[in-house]
Enzyme design. Structure first.
Site, PDB file in Angstrom:
ATOM      1  NE  ARG A 181     -21.122 -50.703  33.611  1.00 24.69           N
ATOM      2  CZ  ARG A 181     -21.412 -49.034  33.152  1.00 24.69           C
ATOM      3  NH1 ARG A 181     -20.419 -48.519  33.819  1.00 24.69           N
ATOM      4  NH2 ARG A 181     -20.937 -49.330  32.178  1.00 24.69           N
ATOM      5  NE  ARG A 235     -20.291 -49.319  25.911  1.00 31.84           N
ATOM      6  CZ  ARG A 235     -20.303 -49.958  27.328  1.00 31.84           C
ATOM      7  NH1 ARG A 235     -20.240 -50.537  27.507  1.00 31.84           N
ATOM      8  NH2 ARG A 235     -20.494 -48.557  27.667  1.00 31.84           N
ATOM      9  CE  LYS A 291     -18.538 -41.266  29.719  1.00 34.73           C
ATOM     10  NZ  LYS A 291     -17.794 -42.329  29.571  1.00 34.73           N
ATOM     11  NE  ARG A 350     -24.964 -49.727  29.476  1.00 38.05           N
ATOM     12  CZ  ARG A 350     -24.552 -49.414  30.453  1.00 38.05           C
ATOM     13  NH1 ARG A 350     -23.991 -47.808  30.870  1.00 38.05           N
ATOM     14  NH2 ARG A 350     -23.263 -48.548  28.597  1.00 38.05           N
ATOM     15  NE  ARG A 393     -19.698 -42.082  24.038  1.00 35.65           N
ATOM     16  CZ  ARG A 393     -20.587 -42.383  25.326  1.00 35.65           C
ATOM     17  NH1 ARG A 393     -20.937 -41.638  25.544  1.00 35.65           N
ATOM     18  NH2 ARG A 393     -21.054 -43.861  25.104  1.00 35.65           N
TER      19      ARG A 393
HETATM   20  P1  AMP Z   1     -22.996 -44.517  28.037  1.00 36.64           P
HETATM   21  O1  AMP Z   1     -23.965 -45.445  29.258  1.00 36.64           O
HETATM   22  O2  AMP Z   1     -22.388 -43.112  27.905  1.00 36.64           O
HETATM   23  O3  AMP Z   1     -21.569 -45.927  27.680  1.00 36.64           O
HETATM   24  O4  AMP Z   1     -23.284 -45.152  26.446  1.00 36.64           O
HETATM   25  C1  AMP Z   1     -23.869 -45.848  26.285  1.00 36.64           C
HETATM   26  C2  AMP Z   1     -24.412 -46.086  24.577  1.00 36.64           C
HETATM   27  O5  AMP Z   1     -25.420 -45.176  24.153  1.00 36.64           O
HETATM   28  C3  AMP Z   1     -23.524 -45.849  23.187  1.00 36.64           C
HETATM   29  O6  AMP Z   1     -22.319 -47.137  23.448  1.00 36.64           O
HETATM   30  C4  AMP Z   1     -23.856 -45.378  22.279  1.00 36.64           C
HETATM   31  O7  AMP Z   1     -24.698 -46.323  21.728  1.00 36.64           O
HETATM   32  C5  AMP Z   1     -25.314 -44.237  23.044  1.00 36.64           C
HETATM   33  N1  AMP Z   1     -24.564 -42.920  23.291  1.00 36.64           N
HETATM   34  C6  AMP Z   1     -24.637 -42.746  24.572  1.00 36.64           C
HETATM   35  N2  AMP Z   1     -24.187 -41.189  24.577  1.00 36.64           N
HETATM   36  C7  AMP Z   1     -23.924 -41.384  22.973  1.00 36.64           C
HETATM   37  C8  AMP Z   1     -23.223 -39.956  22.096  1.00 36.64           C
HETATM   38  N3  AMP Z   1     -23.036 -38.365  22.698  1.00 36.64           N
HETATM   39  N4  AMP Z   1     -23.250 -39.959  20.767  1.00 36.64           N
HETATM   40  C9  AMP Z   1     -23.760 -41.097  20.073  1.00 36.64           C
HETATM   41  N5  AMP Z   1     -24.067 -42.774  21.151  1.00 36.64           N
HETATM   42  C10 AMP Z   1     -23.991 -41.574  22.424  1.00 36.64           C
END
Ligand code: AMP
Length: 213
Positions: free
Chosen positions: A127, A171, A13, A160, A88
């Site tokens: 990654r 996740r 994404k 990360r 989400r």
């Molecule tokens: P990502 O970089 O999109 O994989 O997001 C990393 C982390 O940020 C996720 O595992 C959640 O803990 C938090 N996060 C990101 N977007 C959301 C969302 N829309 N709602 C809740 N938590 C989020």
């Protein structure tokens, strides 16, 4: 053009939303990136979000929804936006619809990335991300020239915390339980377009552009 990208962690994404942002000259709004910046800067929001993120679970809706509503109200979103990582769960999808309704806007397309679980684990566990510019690499499939150094800006690459194996599983579980119902939500509204997330960056980009129409 208002676009939502949905997909499991590691589906691509981030990479694709950056390309779409350049192509259509509209901002990419990544809730994960905004949250990580807040954690780095130790803002009140960052301090509240940190623990959830480290555990690979969702940050509470009220925090994230407010953050997105605020971001969407900024001038650069007037011509459109690409949401990456939001909504989400169904509650967030409903909140987004309500916010857009209020300003007479709507979502034009929801692009769903379809990638099998084994491939996601492979991608996430290898990654590496640049601390400064956010460029992403993979230690085997897309390695930097010098180990742990960003080709683009020379800064340090890191893994990360939530890309470590134990958190990846959490996740993926969150995605299956909370985010997959959002796919159904948008299918019902006729907005969902699934795209095969396996292939080269260019091939996938082309498929997305075609799906957007
Ligand atoms: P990502 O970089 O999109 O994989 O997001 C990393 C982390 O940020 C996720 O595992 C959640 O803990 C938090 N996060 C990101 N977007 C959301 C969302 N829309 N709602 C809740 N938590 C989020």
């Amino acid at each position: 053009m208002n676009i939502v990208l949905i997909g499991p962690p590691g589906a691509g994404k981030g990479t694709q939303s950056k390309l779409l942002s350049e192509r259509f000259s509209i901002p990419q709004i990544s809730t994960g990136d905004i949250l990580r910046a807040n954690v780095r800067e130790k803002t009140p929001m960052g301090l509240r979000a940190k623990d959830y993120m480290e555990r690979g679970i969702l940050v509470p809706d009220e925090l994230v929804v407010e953050m997105v509503v605020d971001r969407l109200s900024q001038d650069d979103c007037a011509r459109g936006f690409i949401l990456d990582g939001f909504p989400r769960n169904v509650k967030q999808a409903e909140a987004l619809e309500e916010t857009l309704d209020k300003s007479g806007k709507k979502i034009d397309a929801v692009i769903g990335f379809e990638v099998e679980r084994r491939e996601l684990v492979r991608r996430l566990s290898g990654r590496r991300v640049c601390r400064k510019c956010g460029a992403t690499y993979h230690i085997i499939f897309n390695p930097p020239i010098n180990i742990d150094v960003c080709d683009r800006c020379g800064d340090e690459l890191y893994q990360r915390d939530d890309d470590k194996e134990e958190t990846i599983e959490a996740r993926l579980k969150v995605y299956e339980e909370e985010t997959l119902p959002v796919v159904e939500y948008y299918k019902k509204r006729g907005l969902y377009k699934g795209v095969n997330g396996i292939g080269s960056v260019d091939e996938i980009n082309e498929a997305i552009v075609k799906a957007i129409g």
